[in-house]
Design a protein around this motif. Structure first.
Motif, short mmCIF file in Angstrom:
data_model
loop_
_atom_site.label_atom_id
_atom_site.label_comp_id
_atom_site.label_asym_id
_atom_site.label_seq_id
_atom_site.Cartn_x
_atom_site.Cartn_y
_atom_site.Cartn_z
N ALA A 1 0.84 -1.21 0.00
CA ALA A 1 0.00 0.00 0.00
C ALA A 1 0.87 1.25 0.00
O ALA A 1 0.60 2.21 -0.73
N GLN A 2 1.92 1.22 0.79
CA GLN A 2 2.83 2.38 0.85
C GLN A 2 3.53 2.59 -0.49
O GLN A 2 3.76 3.72 -0.91
N GLY A 3 3.87 1.47 -1.15
CA GLY A 3 4.49 1.55 -2.48
C GLY A 3 3.53 2.19 -3.47
O GLY A 3 3.94 3.02 -4.29
N ILE A 4 2.26 1.85 -3.39
CA ILE A 4 1.25 2.44 -4.28
C ILE A 4 1.09 3.92 -3.96
O ILE A 4 1.02 4.77 -4.84
N GLN A 5 1.10 4.21 -2.67
CA GLN A 5 0.93 5.61 -2.27
C GLN A 5 2.11 6.46 -2.72
O GLN A 5 1.93 7.59 -3.17
N ALA A 6 3.32 5.89 -2.65
CA ALA A 6 4.51 6.64 -3.05
C ALA A 6 4.44 7.01 -4.54
O ALA A 6 4.89 8.07 -4.93
#
Ligand SMILES: Cc1cc2nc3c(=O)[nH]c(=O)nc-3n(C[C@H](O)[C@H](O)[C@H](O)COP(=O)(O)O)c2cc1C
Length: 171
Positions: A29-34
């Motif tokens: 999720a953090q990778g998508i958000q980044a």
């Protein structure tokens, strides 16, 4: 323009919802958000799952078989203002985890574009997209992204390839 920049410009303003038991799905999720700059929101069941694996597996099997949807802690974002919604979960017994089922069930996602992602360990794969379609029949549910554990250093590339494959980079 690089693949990463293309994705950034097109999915800005998306919502990212994730449930994670041991952290891998939140990493994705953090990778998508980044990449997207979207709004990320974790969901948590009211009653935490057991820490010991045998008890956890037993409970998850029971919940998945019965279609149980746990109550969630308050505080998750409303999907109403968003057109594109990423939804993430670990693969549990070849389907999405009950806390994500509960979130999908309780929110009206008609007309939304849903991008499912999940972490797994390379075991039984199931049809996580199909399970989400059943819960959100009026949404446009894209092909799911399955990532082994947290995807490691390849994660940004894995996500960008998925954006291109689903056509989300062109929306
Ligand atoms: C109860 C339980 C059931 C699982 N079932 C599967 C499965 O059917 N297929 C699979 O590939 N991985 C399965 N896994 C492995 C998880 O999907 C994997 O460890 C994942 O990275 C966990 O994500 P998380 O850290 O976000 O919780 C299972 C794990 C648990 C705890």
């Amino acid at each position: 323009m690089s693949i990463q920049n293309q994705a950034t410009t097109t999915t800005n303003g998306s919502l990212i919802i994730s449930y994670s038991y041991s952290g891998n799905t939140h990493q994705i999720a953090q990778g998508i958000q980044a990449i997207t700059g979207g709004d990320w929101c974790e969901i948590h069941p009211w009653q935490p799952y057991p820490t010991a694996f045998p008890e956890l597996l037993e409970q998850v099997k029971r919940e998945v078989q019965s279609g149980y949807r746990p109550q969630l802690l308050p505080g998750s974002r409303s999907p109403r203002p968003y057109k594109v919604i990423f939804v993430g979960s670990p693969n549990w017994c070849a389907t999405i985890a009950p806390p994500l089922s509960a979130w999908l069930y309780k929110n009206d996602l008609s007309g939304k574009i849903i991008l499912p992602f999940y972490s797994h360990c390379g075991g039984v794969s199931g049809d996580l997209r199909g399970d989400i379609v059943k819960l959100c029949p009026k949404a446009d549910v894209c092909e799911a992204l399955g990532v082994i554990n947290d995807g490691g250093r390849e994660l940004p590339e894995i996500i960008n390839k998925w954006f291109i494959k689903t056509g989300i980079a062109d929306i």
